[in-house]
Motif scaffolding. Structure first.
Motif, PDB file in Angstrom:
ATOM      1  N   ARG A   1      91.195  70.878 -16.390  1.00 16.31           N
ATOM      2  CA  ARG A   1      91.326  69.792 -15.412  1.00 16.31           C
ATOM      3  C   ARG A   1      92.520  68.919 -15.754  1.00 16.31           C
ATOM      4  O   ARG A   1      93.278  68.518 -14.877  1.00 16.31           O
ATOM      5  CB  ARG A   1      90.057  68.944 -15.362  1.00 16.31           C
ATOM      6  CG  ARG A   1      90.103  67.893 -14.268  1.00 16.31           C
ATOM      7  CD  ARG A   1      88.974  66.901 -14.305  1.00 16.31           C
ATOM      8  NE  ARG A   1      87.682  67.465 -13.980  1.00 16.31           N
ATOM      9  CZ  ARG A   1      86.567  66.731 -13.893  1.00 16.31           C
ATOM     10  NH1 ARG A   1      86.605  65.415 -14.110  1.00 16.31           N
ATOM     11  NH2 ARG A   1      85.414  67.300 -13.594  1.00 16.31           N
TER      12      ARG A   1
ATOM     13  N   PHE B   1      85.999  66.175  -8.516  1.00 17.83           N
ATOM     14  CA  PHE B   1      85.834  65.785  -9.918  1.00 17.83           C
ATOM     15  C   PHE B   1      84.631  64.866 -10.079  1.00 17.83           C
ATOM     16  O   PHE B   1      83.899  64.963 -11.069  1.00 17.83           O
ATOM     17  CB  PHE B   1      87.096  65.112 -10.456  1.00 17.83           C
ATOM     18  CG  PHE B   1      88.317  65.993 -10.458  1.00 17.83           C
ATOM     19  CD1 PHE B   1      88.238  67.378 -10.504  1.00 17.83           C
ATOM     20  CD2 PHE B   1      89.585  65.422 -10.419  1.00 17.83           C
ATOM     21  CE1 PHE B   1      89.380  68.179 -10.513  1.00 17.83           C
ATOM     22  CE2 PHE B   1      90.723  66.206 -10.430  1.00 17.83           C
ATOM     23  CZ  PHE B   1      90.633  67.580 -10.475  1.00 17.83           C
TER      24      PHE B   1
ATOM     25  N   LEU C   1      89.483  61.312 -16.013  1.00 16.58           N
ATOM     26  CA  LEU C   1      89.450  62.474 -16.894  1.00 16.58           C
ATOM     27  C   LEU C   1      89.313  62.040 -18.350  1.00 16.58           C
ATOM     28  O   LEU C   1      88.502  62.591 -19.097  1.00 16.58           O
ATOM     29  CB  LEU C   1      90.709  63.322 -16.722  1.00 16.58           C
ATOM     30  CG  LEU C   1      90.882  64.428 -17.753  1.00 16.58           C
ATOM     31  CD1 LEU C   1      89.813  65.498 -17.581  1.00 16.58           C
ATOM     32  CD2 LEU C   1      92.265  65.020 -17.680  1.00 16.58           C
TER      33      LEU C   1
ATOM     34  N   GLU D   1      81.587  67.107  -9.836  1.00 19.52           N
ATOM     35  CA  GLU D   1      81.504  67.915 -11.056  1.00 19.52           C
ATOM     36  C   GLU D   1      81.043  67.077 -12.239  1.00 19.52           C
ATOM     37  O   GLU D   1      80.268  67.549 -13.076  1.00 19.52           O
ATOM     38  CB  GLU D   1      82.860  68.549 -11.360  1.00 19.52           C
ATOM     39  CG  GLU D   1      83.245  69.634 -10.407  1.00 19.52           C
ATOM     40  CD  GLU D   1      84.657  70.144 -10.603  1.00 19.52           C
ATOM     41  OE1 GLU D   1      84.958  71.220 -10.058  1.00 19.52           O
ATOM     42  OE2 GLU D   1      85.469  69.486 -11.295  1.00 19.52           O
TER      43      GLU D   1
ATOM     44  N   TYR E   1      91.234  76.771 -12.595  1.00 16.22           N
ATOM     45  CA  TYR E   1      90.252  75.695 -12.694  1.00 16.22           C
ATOM     46  C   TYR E   1      89.026  75.991 -11.842  1.00 16.22           C
ATOM     47  O   TYR E   1      87.879  75.842 -12.291  1.00 16.22           O
ATOM     48  CB  TYR E   1      90.876  74.355 -12.274  1.00 16.22           C
ATOM     49  CG  TYR E   1      89.911  73.212 -12.396  1.00 16.22           C
ATOM     50  CD1 TYR E   1      89.673  72.622 -13.632  1.00 16.22           C
ATOM     51  CD2 TYR E   1      89.208  72.740 -11.300  1.00 16.22           C
ATOM     52  CE1 TYR E   1      88.762  71.591 -13.767  1.00 16.22           C
ATOM     53  CE2 TYR E   1      88.297  71.712 -11.423  1.00 16.22           C
ATOM     54  CZ  TYR E   1      88.080  71.139 -12.652  1.00 16.22           C
ATOM     55  OH  TYR E   1      87.160  70.116 -12.779  1.00 16.22           O
TER      56      TYR E   1
ATOM     57  N   TRP F   1      86.846  73.367 -19.810  1.00 20.88           N
ATOM     58  CA  TRP F   1      86.986  73.028 -18.395  1.00 20.88           C
ATOM     59  C   TRP F   1      87.722  71.701 -18.225  1.00 20.88           C
ATOM     60  O   TRP F   1      88.597  71.567 -17.361  1.00 20.88           O
ATOM     61  CB  TRP F   1      85.610  72.988 -17.766  1.00 20.88           C
ATOM     62  CG  TRP F   1      85.576  73.090 -16.287  1.00 20.88           C
ATOM     63  CD1 TRP F   1      86.410  73.794 -15.463  1.00 20.88           C
ATOM     64  CD2 TRP F   1      84.628  72.466 -15.431  1.00 20.88           C
ATOM     65  NE1 TRP F   1      86.022  73.653 -14.162  1.00 20.88           N
ATOM     66  CE2 TRP F   1      84.935  72.849 -14.107  1.00 20.88           C
ATOM     67  CE3 TRP F   1      83.534  71.642 -15.651  1.00 20.88           C
ATOM     68  CZ2 TRP F   1      84.197  72.418 -13.018  1.00 20.88           C
ATOM     69  CZ3 TRP F   1      82.805  71.229 -14.562  1.00 20.88           C
ATOM     70  CH2 TRP F   1      83.124  71.600 -13.269  1.00 20.88           C
TER      71      TRP F   1
END
Length: 161
Positions: A26, A141, A5, A144, A66, A22
């Motif tokens: 997360r 993730f 992240l 994404e 989310y 976003w």
């Protein structure tokens, strides 16, 4: 999860408000997940106690927020940018959506099962289900991030053109 992240925030932060928002969501989701899973630095000192129902409800709400932000904000922008900027990007998006949808289904099932769960449900399956969800979120993730990279590349090219 958290290291990836931070990398995503450094890489794409500031490029588009929807992406920033976003990624912030997360981050909140990952922190809450780590608290529920008792992962460092949130590991429990008192043994195998289960989280409070209020903590689980808060996590489930963050999870649903989310998912909604992804589907109704970021994904729409990705699709519209892909339509404007080429078929290769659109093909990537089309190939990743079913993979992302799998984790959406898992997250919805988790929410349905635990957002209003009683102590008996928690004591029998919670840790296993939370772990399975965590694995699905890590994969999500990654998918994404591929979509964000595509959006970022197209958006950056459009600005510099």
């Amino acid at each position: 999860m958290y290291t990836r992240l931070e990398s995503a925030q450094q890489k794409w932060g500031g490029s588009l408000t929807a992406i920033d928002n976003w990624l912030d969501e997360r981050q909140r989701l990952i922190v809450r997940y780590c608290e529920l899973a008792a992962l460092p630095p949130f590991d429990k000192k008192s043994g195998n106690s289960l989280p409070d129902q209020a903590d689980i409800q808060h996590f489930c709400q963050l999870l649903m927020d989310y998912l909604s932000a992804g589907h109704f904000e970021v994904y729409e922008q990705i699709v519209s940018q892909c339509a404007v900027n080429g078929q290769d990007s659109r093909k990537l998006a089309d190939s990743l959506y079913p993979k992302i949808a799998h984790s959406t289904d898992m997250a919805l099932e988790f929410n349905d099962k635990y957002a209003e769960a009683d102590g008996k449900t928690l004591s029998t399956n919670f840790d296993r289900d939370l772990s399975t969800l965590g694995q699905a979120l890590v994969e999500r993730f990654d998918f994404e991030d591929e979509l964000i990279q595509t959006l970022h590349n197209k958006y950056s090219k459009a600005i510099t053109a």
